[in-house]
Write an enzyme that holds these catalytic residues in place. Structure first.
Site, short mmCIF file in Angstrom:
data_model
loop_
_atom_site.label_atom_id
_atom_site.label_comp_id
_atom_site.label_asym_id
_atom_site.label_seq_id
_atom_site.Cartn_x
_atom_site.Cartn_y
_atom_site.Cartn_z
CG ASP A 6 0.88 4.91 4.10
OD1 ASP A 6 -0.27 4.56 3.78
OD2 ASP A 6 1.58 4.28 4.92
CG ASP A 32 8.94 3.73 12.57
OD1 ASP A 32 9.25 4.16 11.43
OD2 ASP A 32 8.14 2.78 12.73
CG ASP A 53 -0.44 -0.44 2.45
OD1 ASP A 53 -1.10 -1.18 3.18
OD2 ASP A 53 0.71 -0.02 2.75
P1 ATP Z 1 4.29 -2.05 6.48
O1 ATP Z 1 3.02 -1.33 6.09
O2 ATP Z 1 5.00 -2.71 5.38
O3 ATP Z 1 4.13 -2.89 7.67
P2 ATP Z 1 5.15 0.62 7.04
O4 ATP Z 1 6.51 1.18 7.30
O5 ATP Z 1 4.39 1.15 5.88
O6 ATP Z 1 5.33 -0.95 6.94
P3 ATP Z 1 2.94 1.54 8.61
O7 ATP Z 1 2.47 1.04 9.92
O8 ATP Z 1 2.07 1.39 7.42
O9 ATP Z 1 4.33 0.80 8.36
O10 ATP Z 1 3.36 3.05 8.81
C1 ATP Z 1 3.64 3.93 7.75
C2 ATP Z 1 4.76 4.89 8.16
O11 ATP Z 1 4.36 5.67 9.27
C3 ATP Z 1 6.03 4.21 8.60
O12 ATP Z 1 6.86 3.88 7.49
C4 ATP Z 1 6.66 5.25 9.50
O13 ATP Z 1 7.30 6.25 8.74
C5 ATP Z 1 5.45 5.85 10.17
N1 ATP Z 1 5.13 5.16 11.43
C6 ATP Z 1 4.28 4.13 11.61
N2 ATP Z 1 4.21 3.75 12.89
C7 ATP Z 1 5.02 4.58 13.57
C8 ATP Z 1 5.39 4.71 14.93
N3 ATP Z 1 4.88 3.89 15.87
N4 ATP Z 1 6.27 5.68 15.27
C9 ATP Z 1 6.77 6.50 14.33
N5 ATP Z 1 6.49 6.44 13.04
C10 ATP Z 1 5.63 5.49 12.63
MG MG Z 2 2.35 0.73 5.35
#
Ligand code: ATP
Ligand code: MG
Length: 464
Positions: A74, A148, A72
């Site tokens: 963002d 993060d 996905d």
């Molecule tokens: P995936 O969706 O593949 O599990 P992702 O990195 O996209 O990994 P998401 O949970 O979709 O994870 O979060 C999107 C983005 O938001 C992350 O890449 C990060 O930049 C930020 N993010 C998400 N959770 C946190 C958190 N707990 N603290 C800080 N930043 C966060």
């Molecule tokens: Mg994601």
């Protein structure tokens, strides 16, 4: 080289001003534009044409840089949620803790987030320092600093095909390193779930956790207790359904996160008896996820907790309860502890109970019983579960094979199978007799010295 070495020892990322990004062009980052979803491009383009900044951000950029097609996309922008909403026909502002806009195109959903500022210094926190609400908007470099890990804090502009990197994410991608942005202790305190996230990413991406990012985890792990159970549960689900569940659990253990935090994990990781079963269950889950097939959380949790149920089932029977009520009591007891601590949703708990309750019925292969079981709405899950029990050695392989044939057979063939099973049971045949609840058959198989100390059958049920 020397600089890099010193930096590595100190665990310091860089002294560079993190308010100015390094900008990389297409030759440098190597992102294949074909991996960028057309809807993501539509959103960034619309926002940019309206005069706003807009980028693909976070996990999608990370995956693009790794050459993986993101699941996905963002989007991050300097437009406020209201401004975003006005630009799209189907857009909804959601969330309270973090307001975001969901933009829909057909089935496709994109999350559009306004850059957050580092208002977290005065954001409301709980008594352990966990940030409760954080809705301040801010400039892009602050948005980057709030993310993060360095590899999750890059921005991609599809229009210019450039990547903006504020925290050395590109370097860390190349070195396969997970590095938290800022001071690790402070970042884990603000949001302890980051400890679970780092473990998940390490396992999923095959990355190493950079030493200073890793060091505080075992000490700070108990902070996860203060996070609302539902959020921990969501993260656990992500972890278990990541396609790398086995690797994640190993990583949790080695990071010191497995103990006393998540009761489910305690059960799973500290039961040598059930480990074979759990390993098989997770392997099959991982394979299904990798093959793009669905996985039901109910099935997964039913597997993870099965040996706990078995143990209690045995105990209730040893106390004189008959098998079926004993199984239900065992299921109740296990679900009760887990729902308290894990916010297992009711729907999942119901699935788990169904799968467990079906198990004794697989041992009845005479008469109409197997036909009735076939009609159970959750038969397929129960049957898959049975196969795991056979593979793990809990039940004779023959039981699973019989059901596989029975399930695939047509009309008359099914009757022949039922008759054959019936005969075999009557003869007390080689393996046909269910191991369980046949107290008086013991001597034939000469299991008297089996290590169970001559206990009657209930105690021997399935726990070897
Ligand atoms: P995936 O969706 O593949 O599990 P992702 O990195 O996209 O990994 P998401 O949970 O979709 O994870 O979060 C999107 C983005 O938001 C992350 O890449 C990060 O930049 C930020 N993010 C998400 N959770 C946190 C958190 N707990 N603290 C800080 N930043 C966060
Ligand atoms: Mg994601």
């Amino acid at each position: 080289m020397i600089k890099k070495f010193i930096r590595k020892i100190l665990g310091v990322k860089d002294q560079r001003d993190a308010s100015e990004p390094v900008i990389l062009g297409p030759e440098e980052h190597g992102i294949d534009p074909k991996n960028v979803s057309s809807n993501a491009i539509r959103v960034t383009q619309t926002l940019q044409e309206a005069g706003f900044k807009a980028f693909v951000v976070g996990g999608a950029v990370r995956d693009l840089l790794l050459g993986v097609k993101p699941k996905d996309f963002d989007i991050a922008t300097d437009a406020t949620p209201e401004q975003v909403k006005k630009l799209f026909r189907r857009a909804f502002i959601i969330g309270r803790r973090f307001q975001i806009v969901h933009v829909m195109f057909g089935q496709d959903l994109l999350e559009v987030t306004t850059f957050r500022g580092n208002g977290s210094d005065n954001a409301p926190k709980d008594e352990h320092g966990r940030v409760l609400r954080d809705n301040n908007f801010g400039p892009q470099h602050e948005d980057a600093a709030r993310r993060d890990f360095t590899i999750n804090a890059m921005y991609y502009d599809p229009a210019t095909q450039s990547v903006l990197d504020y925290h050395g994410g590109i370097e860390d991608i190349r070195a396969k390193l997970l590095r938290i942005i800022g001071m690790p202790e402070a970042r884990y305190r603000e949001d302890p779930v980051r400890m679970l996230r780092v473990v998940r990413f390490a396992a999923k991406l095959g990355f190493t956790i950079e030493p200073t990012t890793r060091a505080p985890i075992p000490v700070m792990a108990p902070l996860i207790d203060n996070v609302p159970a539902a959020r921990v549960f969501d993260e656990m689900l992500k972890l278990l359904l990541s396609g790398h569940a086995l690797a994640c659990l190993k990583e949790l253990r080695s990071a010191g996160l497995h103990h006393g935090l998540l009761p489910l994990l305690d059960v799973v990781l500290e039961q040598p008896i059930g480990m074979k079963f759990v390993t098989l269950a997770l392997e099959s889950t991982d394979n299904r996820v990798k093959a793009g097939k669905g996985v039901s959380p109910g099935f997964l949790f039913a597997s993870l907790l099965w040996h706990q149920v078995l143990e209690k089932w045995t105990a209730y029977r040893a106390a004189g309860e008959s098998p079926i009520p004993a199984l239900h009591l065992a299921a109740d007891a296990v679900l009760e502890t887990q729902t308290e601590n894990l916010a297992l949703q009711r729907r999942i708990a119901t699935d788990m109970r169904d799968i467990w309750a079906m198990q004794p019925r697989f041992e009845r292969r005479a008469g109409r019983a197997p036909y009735k079981l076939l009609e159970h709405p959750r038969f397929r899950a129960g049957y898959d579960f049975l196969l795991l029990r056979c593979q793990s050695g809990e039940l004779p392989a023959e039981v699973g094979e019989w059901w596989t044939e029975f399930y695939a057979a047509e009309g008359g063939e099914r009757e022949r199978l039922v008759a054959a099973a019936h005969t075999r049971e009557r003869e007390g045949g080689a393996n046909g007799a269910p191991k369980k609840r046949r107290p008086r058959r013991g001597p034939r198989k000469n299991t008297g010295e089996g290590g169970e100390g001559g206990a009657p059958a209930p105690a021997a049920a399935g726990d070897e």
